[in-house]
Design a protein around this motif. Structure first.
Motif, mmCIF file in Angstrom:
data_model
loop_
_atom_site.group_PDB
_atom_site.id
_atom_site.type_symbol
_atom_site.label_atom_id
_atom_site.label_comp_id
_atom_site.label_asym_id
_atom_site.label_seq_id
_atom_site.Cartn_x
_atom_site.Cartn_y
_atom_site.Cartn_z
ATOM 1 N N PRO A 57 29.581 43.597 44.502
ATOM 2 C CA PRO A 57 28.685 42.978 43.513
ATOM 3 C C PRO A 57 29.412 41.999 42.594
ATOM 4 N N LEU A 58 30.654 42.314 42.217
ATOM 5 C CA LEU A 58 31.418 41.410 41.366
ATOM 6 C C LEU A 58 31.661 40.069 42.060
ATOM 7 N N ALA A 59 31.914 40.133 43.370
ATOM 8 C CA ALA A 59 32.272 38.932 44.124
ATOM 9 C C ALA A 59 31.074 38.153 44.638
ATOM 10 N N SER A 60 29.899 38.738 44.611
ATOM 11 C CA SER A 60 28.741 38.078 45.201
ATOM 12 C C SER A 60 27.694 37.640 44.185
ATOM 13 N N ARG A 62 26.289 35.674 40.996
ATOM 14 C CA ARG A 62 26.645 34.410 40.348
ATOM 15 C C ARG A 62 27.203 34.607 38.951
ATOM 16 N N LYS A 63 26.705 35.590 38.220
ATOM 17 C CA LYS A 63 27.112 35.758 36.825
ATOM 18 C C LYS A 63 28.493 36.380 36.674
ATOM 19 N N THR A 64 29.066 36.923 37.749
ATOM 20 C CA THR A 64 30.377 37.573 37.649
ATOM 21 C C THR A 64 31.457 36.962 38.533
ATOM 22 N N LYS A 65 31.092 36.307 39.628
ATOM 23 C CA LYS A 65 32.118 35.915 40.595
ATOM 24 C C LYS A 65 33.037 34.806 40.100
ATOM 25 N N GLU A 66 32.611 34.054 39.080
ATOM 26 C CA GLU A 66 33.447 32.958 38.570
ATOM 27 C C GLU A 66 34.139 33.325 37.256
ATOM 28 N N LEU A 67 33.997 34.574 36.819
ATOM 29 C CA LEU A 67 34.581 34.993 35.547
ATOM 30 C C LEU A 67 35.808 35.865 35.775
ATOM 31 N N PRO A 68 36.883 35.680 34.967
ATOM 32 C CA PRO A 68 38.045 36.562 35.077
ATOM 33 C C PRO A 68 37.622 38.024 34.961
ATOM 34 N N CYS A 69 38.202 38.861 35.825
ATOM 35 C CA CYS A 69 37.786 40.265 35.906
ATOM 36 C C CYS A 69 38.971 41.171 35.588
ATOM 37 N N GLN A 70 38.795 42.037 34.610
ATOM 38 C CA GLN A 70 39.866 42.947 34.188
ATOM 39 C C GLN A 70 40.260 43.927 35.283
ATOM 40 N N LEU A 71 39.400 44.128 36.276
ATOM 41 C CA LEU A 71 39.693 45.069 37.354
ATOM 42 C C LEU A 71 40.611 44.463 38.419
ATOM 43 N N LEU A 72 40.834 43.152 38.345
ATOM 44 C CA LEU A 72 41.672 42.454 39.312
ATOM 45 C C LEU A 72 43.033 42.125 38.694
ATOM 46 N N PRO A 73 44.041 41.853 39.523
ATOM 47 C CA PRO A 73 45.373 41.532 38.997
ATOM 48 C C PRO A 73 45.375 40.258 38.166
ATOM 49 N N LYS A 74 46.465 40.088 37.413
ATOM 50 C CA LYS A 74 46.655 38.848 36.659
ATOM 51 C C LYS A 74 46.896 37.700 37.636
ATOM 52 N N ASN A 75 46.381 36.536 37.291
ATOM 53 C CA ASN A 75 46.556 35.351 38.110
ATOM 54 C C ASN A 75 47.943 34.761 37.834
ATOM 55 N N PRO A 76 48.836 34.717 38.849
ATOM 56 C CA PRO A 76 50.194 34.208 38.594
ATOM 57 C C PRO A 76 50.223 32.739 38.200
ATOM 58 N N LYS A 77 49.142 32.001 38.484
ATOM 59 C CA LYS A 77 49.080 30.598 38.079
ATOM 60 C C LYS A 77 48.670 30.452 36.618
ATOM 61 N N ASP A 78 48.185 31.558 36.033
ATOM 62 C CA ASP A 78 47.784 31.561 34.620
ATOM 63 C C ASP A 78 47.833 33.000 34.124
ATOM 64 N N PHE A 79 49.008 33.425 33.645
ATOM 65 C CA PHE A 79 49.207 34.823 33.277
ATOM 66 C C PHE A 79 48.402 35.254 32.055
ATOM 67 N N TYR A 83 42.497 37.315 37.741
ATOM 68 C CA TYR A 83 41.774 36.578 38.773
ATOM 69 C C TYR A 83 40.273 36.710 38.562
ATOM 70 N N THR A 84 39.534 35.665 38.906
ATOM 71 C CA THR A 84 38.090 35.821 39.090
ATOM 72 C C THR A 84 37.877 36.425 40.484
ATOM 73 N N PRO A 85 36.764 37.096 40.737
ATOM 74 C CA PRO A 85 36.519 37.623 42.087
ATOM 75 C C PRO A 85 36.586 36.544 43.157
ATOM 76 N N ARG A 86 36.075 35.359 42.875
ATOM 77 C CA ARG A 86 36.120 34.269 43.855
ATOM 78 C C ARG A 86 37.557 33.836 44.122
ATOM 79 N N GLU A 87 38.371 33.706 43.079
ATOM 80 C CA GLU A 87 39.779 33.363 43.251
ATOM 81 C C GLU A 87 40.515 34.435 44.052
ATOM 82 N N TRP A 88 40.180 35.688 43.797
ATOM 83 C CA TRP A 88 40.823 36.790 44.499
ATOM 84 C C TRP A 88 40.509 36.750 45.995
#
Length: 202
Positions: A57-60, A62-79, A83-88
Motif C-alpha cells: 500500500p505504501l508503494a502503490s 499516490r498519497k504515500t509512494k512519493e513521500l519519504p517513509c520512516q519505515l525505509l532506510p535512509k537515502n544515501p544520496k540525501d542522508f 527513501y520514498t517507496p518509489r525510490e526504494w
C-alpha cells in the motif's frame, strides 16, 4: 504456438494504463491483469524487512509512494531523509537485482508466474510495461499473439526519475494510443484497437 494473447500497456504514470487494463480485463472474455512489478514488491518488502501487506500500500498509493517513509532506510544520496517507496523500488530493481540477476529477471519471474498461475486465461494484460527486456521474455513465446500499446496523455511524460520508458521491440505489434479526451472515449478507443487486432490476426 500458444493461443494465449498478451497485451502490454506502456506509458508514464497517470497516463491511463491501470484503468484501461481493468476495463479490458472486464470486457474481454476470459482475461486478467498482471504486473511485472509483483515480484519486485516481494523483493523490496523483504529487503526493507517489512511485511508485503505493509509495503505494497505504501508503494502503490499516490498519497504515500512519493513521500519519504520512516519505515525505509535512509537515502544515501540525501542522508537527511529516508527513501520514498518509489525510490526504494527503483533502487532495489536497478541497483540491486538487475546488476546481479540480469535485466530480464522480472520478466522471467512474470513469465513463470503466468505459466504457473494464469494458464487458464486466454488473455493476460500487463499494466506496467516499461522495459524491453521484460517484453522479450514474454514475446519469445507469444510473438504473434502479443500487442504493445503505447499510451500518450498530454501533460504526462516519463521524467528524469523514471527508470522506465516507452518500449520498442522488433516483431512485436505496437500501436500508439492517445488519451486526450474523455475517459469513456479513451476506453472505447483501447477496446476498438484490441478488437481490430484480434480480427486482423485471425
Amino acid at each position: 504456438m500458444s493461443s494465449k494473447r498478451i497485451i502490454l500497456l506502456n506509458g508514464p504514470i497517470n497516463s491511463g494504463k491501470d484503468v484501461l487494463g481493468e476495463h479490458l480485463a472486464k470486457t474481454l472474455p476470459n482475461a486478467t491483469t498482471m504486473m511485472f512489478k509483483d515480484s519486485l514488491y516481494d523483493w523490496a518488502a523483504a529487503m526493507a524487512s517489512l511485511p508485503k501487506e505493509v509495503f505494497i500500500p505504501l508503494a502503490s498509493e499516490r498519497k504515500t509512494k512519493e513521500l519519504p517513509c520512516q519505515l525505509l532506510p535512509k537515502n544515501p544520496k540525501d542522508f537527511t531523509r529516508h527513501y520514498t517507496p518509489r525510490e526504494w523500488l527503483i533502487y532495489v530493481s536497478e541497483e540491486v537485482i538487475k546488476p546481479r540477476l540480469g535485466k530480464d529477471f522480472f520478466g522471467m519471474q512474470s513469465r513463470n508466474k503466468m505459466f504457473a498461475n494464469f494458464s487458464d486465461y486466454d488473455t493476460v494484460i500487463f499494466t506496467d510495461c516499461g522495459f524491453a527486456e521484460e517484453v522479450l521474455c514474454l514475446t519469445s513465446f507469444y510473438e504473434e499473439q502479443a500487442l504493445l500499446l503505447q499510451i500518450y496523455r498530454p501533460g504526462y511524460e516519463f521524467g528524469p526519475k523514471d527508470s522506465r520508458g516507452y518500449v520498442n521491440v522488433d516483431k512485436v505489434k505496437t500501436v500508439k494510443i492517445q488519451n486526450d479526451s474523455t475517459l469513456e472515449a479513451f476506453l472505447t478507443k483501447g477496446l476498438d484497437i484490441i478488437n481490430y487486432w484480434e480480427e486482423f490476426s485471425k
